[in-house]
Enzyme design. Structure first.
Site, PDB file in Angstrom:
ATOM      1  N   HIS A  75     -11.292  -2.396   3.256  1.00 63.92           N
ATOM      2  CA  HIS A  75     -11.266  -2.058   4.682  1.00 63.92           C
ATOM      3  C   HIS A  75     -12.006  -0.763   5.008  1.00 63.92           C
ATOM      4  CE1 HIS A  75      -8.238   0.227   2.693  1.00 63.92           C
ATOM      5  NE2 HIS A  75      -8.139   1.020   3.740  1.00 63.92           N
ATOM      6  N   ASP A  76     -12.585  -0.107   4.017  1.00 64.68           N
ATOM      7  CA  ASP A  76     -13.320   1.146   4.235  1.00 64.68           C
ATOM      8  C   ASP A  76     -14.821   0.986   4.023  1.00 64.68           C
ATOM      9  OD1 ASP A  76     -10.908   2.566   4.544  1.00 64.68           O
ATOM     10  OD2 ASP A  76     -10.807   3.093   2.415  1.00 64.68           O
ATOM     11  N   ASP A 104       0.865  -1.170   0.000  1.00 63.43           N
ATOM     12  CA  ASP A 104       0.000   0.000   0.000  1.00 63.43           C
ATOM     13  C   ASP A 104       0.911   1.233   0.000  1.00 63.43           C
ATOM     14  OD1 ASP A 104      -2.299   1.676   0.463  1.00 63.43           O
ATOM     15  OD2 ASP A 104      -3.238  -0.044   1.444  1.00 63.43           O
ATOM     16  N   GLU A 145      -6.164   3.895  -6.074  1.00 65.49           N
ATOM     17  CA  GLU A 145      -7.450   3.985  -5.383  1.00 65.49           C
ATOM     18  C   GLU A 145      -7.983   5.398  -5.558  1.00 65.49           C
ATOM     19  OE1 GLU A 145      -9.720   4.462  -1.250  1.00 65.49           O
ATOM     20  OE2 GLU A 145      -7.874   5.456  -1.796  1.00 65.49           O
ATOM     21  N   ASP A 205      -2.891   4.781  -2.417  1.00 58.32           N
ATOM     22  CA  ASP A 205      -3.955   5.367  -1.611  1.00 58.32           C
ATOM     23  C   ASP A 205      -4.342   6.755  -2.141  1.00 58.32           C
ATOM     24  OD1 ASP A 205      -5.422   5.059   1.013  1.00 58.32           O
ATOM     25  OD2 ASP A 205      -4.390   6.937   1.435  1.00 58.32           O
TER      26      ASP A 205
HETATM   27  O1  ISL Z   1     -14.020   5.348   3.098  1.00 54.60           O
HETATM   28  C1  ISL Z   1     -14.361   6.014   2.174  1.00 54.60           C
HETATM   29  C2  ISL Z   1     -15.700   5.943   1.649  1.00 54.60           C
HETATM   30  O2  ISL Z   1     -16.061   4.673   1.388  1.00 54.60           O
HETATM   31  C3  ISL Z   1     -13.512   6.893   1.429  1.00 54.60           C
HETATM   32  O3  ISL Z   1     -13.975   8.183   1.452  1.00 54.60           O
HETATM   33  C4  ISL Z   1     -12.082   6.803   1.903  1.00 54.60           C
HETATM   34  O4  ISL Z   1     -11.888   7.603   3.003  1.00 54.60           O
HETATM   35  C5  ISL Z   1     -11.230   7.238   0.773  1.00 54.60           C
HETATM   36  O5  ISL Z   1     -11.481   6.357  -0.267  1.00 54.60           O
HETATM   37  C6  ISL Z   1      -9.785   7.201   1.104  1.00 54.60           C
HETATM   38  O6  ISL Z   1      -9.414   5.977   1.652  1.00 54.60           O
HETATM   39  C7  ISL Z   1      -8.065   5.738   1.814  1.00 54.60           C
HETATM   40  O7  ISL Z   1      -7.349   6.815   2.375  1.00 54.60           O
HETATM   41  C8  ISL Z   1      -7.644   7.178   3.727  1.00 54.60           C
HETATM   42  C9  ISL Z   1      -7.696   5.970   4.655  1.00 54.60           C
HETATM   43  O8  ISL Z   1      -8.288   6.353   5.867  1.00 54.60           O
HETATM   44  C10 ISL Z   1      -8.462   4.821   4.052  1.00 54.60           C
HETATM   45  O9  ISL Z   1      -8.408   3.707   4.896  1.00 54.60           O
HETATM   46  C11 ISL Z   1      -7.847   4.539   2.718  1.00 54.60           C
HETATM   47  O10 ISL Z   1      -8.354   3.401   2.090  1.00 54.60           O
HETATM   48  C12 ISL Z   1      -6.569   8.126   4.168  1.00 54.60           C
HETATM   49  O11 ISL Z   1      -5.309   7.577   3.946  1.00 54.60           O
END
Ligand code: ISL
Ligand code: CA
Length: 553
Positions: free
Chosen positions: A326-327, A98, A253, A199
């Site tokens: 994971h989100d 990541d 992402e 990310d």
């Molecule tokens: O979770 C979300 C909605 O489903 C998104 O808005 C998410 O916050 C966004 O896609 C960014 O996610 C990534 O970056 C964030 C981190 O908290 C998340 O875990 C990661 O996947 C900040 O680094």
């Protein structure tokens, strides 16, 4: 279509904190992952994407990195990491890291230096601005509640943080920052890592002058940093300096990435990234940009989005296929039926994923059909996103706690982060200690041990799906044609590849659904390839609740 290993691969995402704890401290770790590599091999996945395992104060569970070239204390050591990497390679799998480079932790040495003085050599590594009329430099709000700016007493300026205040945004306008990042990427690739999941990869480039965002409900400012003015230039440069020198897999992402932009990021001759992870189908159940409001999405709307991406990317770019990460909430709770039809609906959902064009991603626990957790109290949730929001809206803002809690229970990122359920032993066999986040109480029924013992389990079906995909390149590369887009129960589509055809029927409902065979298929001698109910020929008939069937000829 040009073949590539990363197109034919099936990816498995590990959220290390919740995967397997080896030493009883309640936190998953690298030795824990190592102990489960044979399990992943048995499932049949090719690539492991590891959520961040770097040094981090864990304000956002590792997405706030304080040292990009070292391992988080709770997870183990660099030795452990190398053992993990070797273990993965020995089993003919690959490891994707990541890459979190939109921001660092505020405890990263660059930021520690940067905040010391206006003329510090690292000042320009981050985005600092003077106050405007004694307040924030603009009206942007953060993903995790409140303003996207934090005032720093030492120098009397604000710094930008699109996420928590402990995640200051890096200044990608500064060439030195970019080349530091490229060097760090080479460090992992030279060690043998096989690629990066990047990310928030469409947020690096901010509109110069950082103008105010359009006032709206929900988060403000996005039009000034999503798919910003220099973003493609940055990826070209990164590709030239790093990515093109290795045989790796790259996935950006990107929330709010329009199709036209995705075609550029992942365009086959554009020399940027292999694919993007886009969220259009995920955003359908939101209401007015309000993070915690949700609605049931009628099937035709979901199909329209999924099919649009299938058709538009064909031959031009490459899709990622996923239901959760994971989100996100758990797939079966959000899109299937996590009660009467838990197994059937989860199997159907993954039948779809494995029969579309693109690279499929399975998030840990999906292979056994783990569900949302629905905690009773806000205290049981861990996520910084939830607690920031609760503070702002319930404690300060006086909003109805029950209403917000209802939305949180549906959409919480913690739904996907409860510990992996390995067995019916205490804490699901995840830890001998106290887990950092409570285990879902349904671990007694839903766990890996039970799934491995049951021939008809989701695990074994997932295993068959993966094998099917390997044996039938049409599942990977075939083009896509949809039937009956307005059908509110069935998703029906055909794939075509060389002289082969594949036909897929999916009943996305708790009721039987009448299926009228399309005329063109009437005379085809298609044989049953895979499905979640007993074999039946392709003919006009009723499909059982959540029945999925795939035919080939
Ligand atoms: O979770 C979300 C909605 O489903 C998104 O808005 C998410 O916050 C966004 O896609 C960014 O996610 C990534 O970056 C964030 C981190 O908290 C998340 O875990 C990661 O996947 C900040 O680094
Ligand atoms: Ca541990």
């Amino acid at each position: 279509m040009e073949r590539a290993w990363w197109k034919e691969a099936v990816v498995y995402q590990i959220y290390p904190r919740s995967f397997m704890d080896s030493n009883g401290d309640g936190i998953g770790d690298l030795p824990g992952i190592i102990s489960k590599l044979d399990y992943l091999k048995e499932l049949g996945v090719d690539v492991i994407w590891l959520s961040p395992c770097y040094k981090s104060p864990n304000d956002d569970n590792g997405y706030d990195i304080s040292d990009y070239q070292d391992i988080m204390d709770e997870f183990g050591t660099m030795e452990d990491f190398k053992t993990l990497l070797d273990g993965i390679h020995e089993r003919d799998m690959k490891l994707v890291m990541d890459l979190v480079v939109n921001h660092t932790s505020d405890e990263h040495p660059w930021f520690v230096e940067s905040r010391k003085s206006k003329d510090n050599p690292y000042r320009d590594y981050y985005i600092w601005r003077d106050p405007k009329d004694g307040k924030e430099p603009n009206n942007w709000t953060s993903y995790f509640s409140g303003p996207a700016w934090e005032f720093d007493e030492t120098t009397g300026q604000y710094y930008l943080h699109l996420f928590t205040r402990k995640q200051p945004d890096l200044n990608w306008e500064n060439e030195k920052v970019r080349y530091e990042i490229y060097d760090m990427m080479k460090f992992w690739l030279d060690m043998g890592c096989d690629g990066f999941r990047m990310d928030v990869a469409n947020l690096y480039s901010k509109v110069p002058g950082l103008p105010d965002g359009i006032p709206r409900k929900g988060r403000i400012g996005a039009e000034n940093y999503q798919n910003g003015p220099r973003i493609h230039e940055f990826f070209h440069e990164m590709n030239r300096e790093v990515l093109s020198k290795y045989d790796i897999m790259t996935v950006g992402e990107m929330s709010d990435v329009p199709l036209e932009e995705a075609l550029k990021y992942a365009g086959k001759d554009r020399h940027e990234l292999n694919m993007v992870f886009q969220f259009e189908h995920d955003d359908l159940d939101t209401v007015d940009g309000e993070r915690w409001a949700y609605r049931k999405v009628p099937l035709p709307e979901l199909k329209a989005v999924l099919s649009k991406w299938q058709v538009a990317m064909n031959g031009k770019a490459w899709n990622s296929l996923y239901w959760t990460n994971h989100d996100q909430p758990r797939t079966v709770s959000r899109r299937g039926n996590d009660k009467e039809y838990r197994k059937e609906s989860q199997k159907l959902l993954y039948t779809m994923l494995m029969t579309m064009q693109g690279t499929p991603y399975i998030y840990q626990g999906e292979e056994i059909g783990m569900t949302n957790v629905y905690f009773d109290s806000i205290e049981d949730y861990d996520d910084v996103e939830i607690h920031n929001c609760w503070r702002e809206r319930v404690i300060k803002g006086g909003e109805d706690p029950e209403k917000l809690l209802d939305g949180i229970r549906y959409r919480a990122r913690d739904n996907a982060r409860t510990p992996m359920q390995w067995s019916d032993e205490e804490n699901g066999g995840f830890t001998t200690g106290t887990p950092w986040l409570k285990v879902n109480p349904n671990y007694k029924e839903i766990n890996v041990k039970e799934s491995l013992a049951d021939e008809d389990s989701i695990f074994h079906y997932m295993q068959k799906l993966i094998r099917m995909r390997k044996e039938n390149l049409i599942a990977v590369y075939g083009d896509f044609k949809e039937y009956e887009p307005d059908n509110r129960q069935l998703y029906i589509y055909e794939r075509n590849y060389q002289d082969q055809k594949m036909f897929v029927v999916l009943n996305f409902s708790d009721q039987e659904a009448a299926f009228a065979m399309p005329e063109e298929w009437e005379k085809e001698k298609a044989k049953f390839l895979i499905g979640n109910y007993p074999k039946k020929p392709l003919e006009s008939r009723t499909f059982a609740p959540w029945e999925a069937a795939v035919y080939i000829r």
